[in-house]
Write a protein that holds these residues in place. Structure first.
Motif, short mmCIF file in Angstrom:
data_model
loop_
_atom_site.label_atom_id
_atom_site.label_comp_id
_atom_site.label_asym_id
_atom_site.label_seq_id
_atom_site.Cartn_x
_atom_site.Cartn_y
_atom_site.Cartn_z
N ASN A 293 0.84 -1.17 0.00
CA ASN A 293 0.00 0.00 0.00
C ASN A 293 0.89 1.24 0.00
O ASN A 293 1.95 1.24 0.61
N GLN A 294 0.46 2.30 -0.68
CA GLN A 294 1.22 3.55 -0.72
C GLN A 294 0.29 4.70 -0.41
O GLN A 294 -0.82 4.78 -0.91
N PHE A 295 0.76 5.63 0.44
CA PHE A 295 -0.01 6.79 0.86
C PHE A 295 0.87 8.02 0.68
O PHE A 295 2.02 8.02 1.09
N GLN A 296 0.33 9.06 0.05
CA GLN A 296 1.10 10.30 -0.08
C GLN A 296 0.20 11.50 0.18
O GLN A 296 -1.00 11.46 -0.09
N GLU A 297 0.80 12.55 0.74
CA GLU A 297 0.04 13.73 1.15
C GLU A 297 0.88 14.98 0.94
O GLU A 297 2.05 15.01 1.26
N ILE A 298 0.23 16.02 0.40
CA ILE A 298 0.83 17.35 0.28
C ILE A 298 -0.07 18.30 1.05
O ILE A 298 -1.28 18.32 0.84
N ASN A 299 0.53 19.09 1.94
CA ASN A 299 -0.24 19.94 2.85
C ASN A 299 0.32 21.36 2.80
O ASN A 299 1.51 21.56 2.95
N GLY A 300 -0.55 22.35 2.59
CA GLY A 300 -0.18 23.76 2.66
C GLY A 300 -0.95 24.43 3.77
O GLY A 300 -2.16 24.22 3.91
N LEU A 301 -0.29 25.24 4.59
CA LEU A 301 -0.90 25.87 5.75
C LEU A 301 -0.52 27.35 5.80
O LEU A 301 0.63 27.71 5.58
N TYR A 302 -1.51 28.19 6.10
CA TYR A 302 -1.28 29.61 6.37
C TYR A 302 -1.82 29.88 7.76
O TYR A 302 -2.95 29.50 8.08
N GLU A 303 -1.00 30.52 8.59
CA GLU A 303 -1.41 30.84 9.96
C GLU A 303 -1.19 32.32 10.22
O GLU A 303 -0.17 32.88 9.82
N ARG A 304 -2.16 32.95 10.90
CA ARG A 304 -2.06 34.38 11.24
C ARG A 304 -2.46 34.58 12.69
O ARG A 304 -3.47 34.04 13.14
N THR A 305 -1.64 35.35 13.42
CA THR A 305 -1.98 35.75 14.78
C THR A 305 -2.99 36.89 14.67
O THR A 305 -2.74 37.90 14.01
N LEU A 306 -4.14 36.70 15.31
CA LEU A 306 -5.23 37.66 15.18
C LEU A 306 -5.23 38.72 16.29
O LEU A 306 -5.93 39.71 16.19
N GLY A 307 -4.48 38.49 17.33
CA GLY A 307 -4.43 39.44 18.44
C GLY A 307 -4.77 38.74 19.73
O GLY A 307 -5.55 37.80 19.76
N GLY A 308 -4.17 39.21 20.79
CA GLY A 308 -4.39 38.56 22.08
C GLY A 308 -3.93 37.13 22.04
O GLY A 308 -2.80 36.84 21.65
N ASN A 309 -4.79 36.21 22.41
CA ASN A 309 -4.46 34.78 22.40
C ASN A 309 -5.08 34.05 21.21
O ASN A 309 -5.13 32.84 21.20
N TRP A 310 -5.56 34.78 20.21
CA TRP A 310 -6.25 34.16 19.08
C TRP A 310 -5.34 34.01 17.86
O TRP A 310 -4.55 34.89 17.54
N ARG A 311 -5.49 32.87 17.19
CA ARG A 311 -4.80 32.59 15.93
C ARG A 311 -5.81 31.98 14.96
O ARG A 311 -6.73 31.27 15.36
N GLY A 312 -5.60 32.21 13.69
CA GLY A 312 -6.43 31.59 12.66
C GLY A 312 -5.55 30.79 11.71
O GLY A 312 -4.41 31.18 11.43
#
Length: 94
Positions: A43-62
């Motif tokens: 069996n073969q499994f492959q994955e490509i993942n792209g992520l964007y993260e932004r600090t929104l202020g205080g303790n919040w992130r998106g």
């Protein structure tokens, strides 16, 4: 039960654009070998993942991410895309 051997390859890149913006790209390839009893096929499994993260202020992130996954074995193949949006509250600081 059966025991199945696997080989894994991972590659990742992380870029901090600024103090509040971060980009990340990951690639993963996993190859499972057929077990000795022939119960679990190759069996073969492959994955490509792209992520964007932004600090929104205080303790919040998106976060926004896009994942492409593909799996294949003899006589079978599947693939798909996953789109995700996450809002994170981090109230604990060490």
């Amino acid at each position: 039960g059966a025991f199945q051997k696997s080989d894994t390859f991972r590659l990742g890149w992380l870029f901090d654009r600024s103090e509040i913006d971060r980009f990340q790209v990951n690639y993963r390839l996993v190859k499972f070998k057929e077990d000795e009893q022939g119960l679990l096929p190759e069996n073969q499994f492959q994955e490509i993942n792209g992520l964007y993260e932004r600090t929104l202020g205080g303790n919040w992130r998106g976060q926004a991410n896009l994942i492409f996954r593909e799996q294949s074995r003899t006589g079978f193949r599947s693939d798909g895309n996953v789109v995700g949006v996450t809002l994170i509250y981090d109230g604990i600081s060490f």
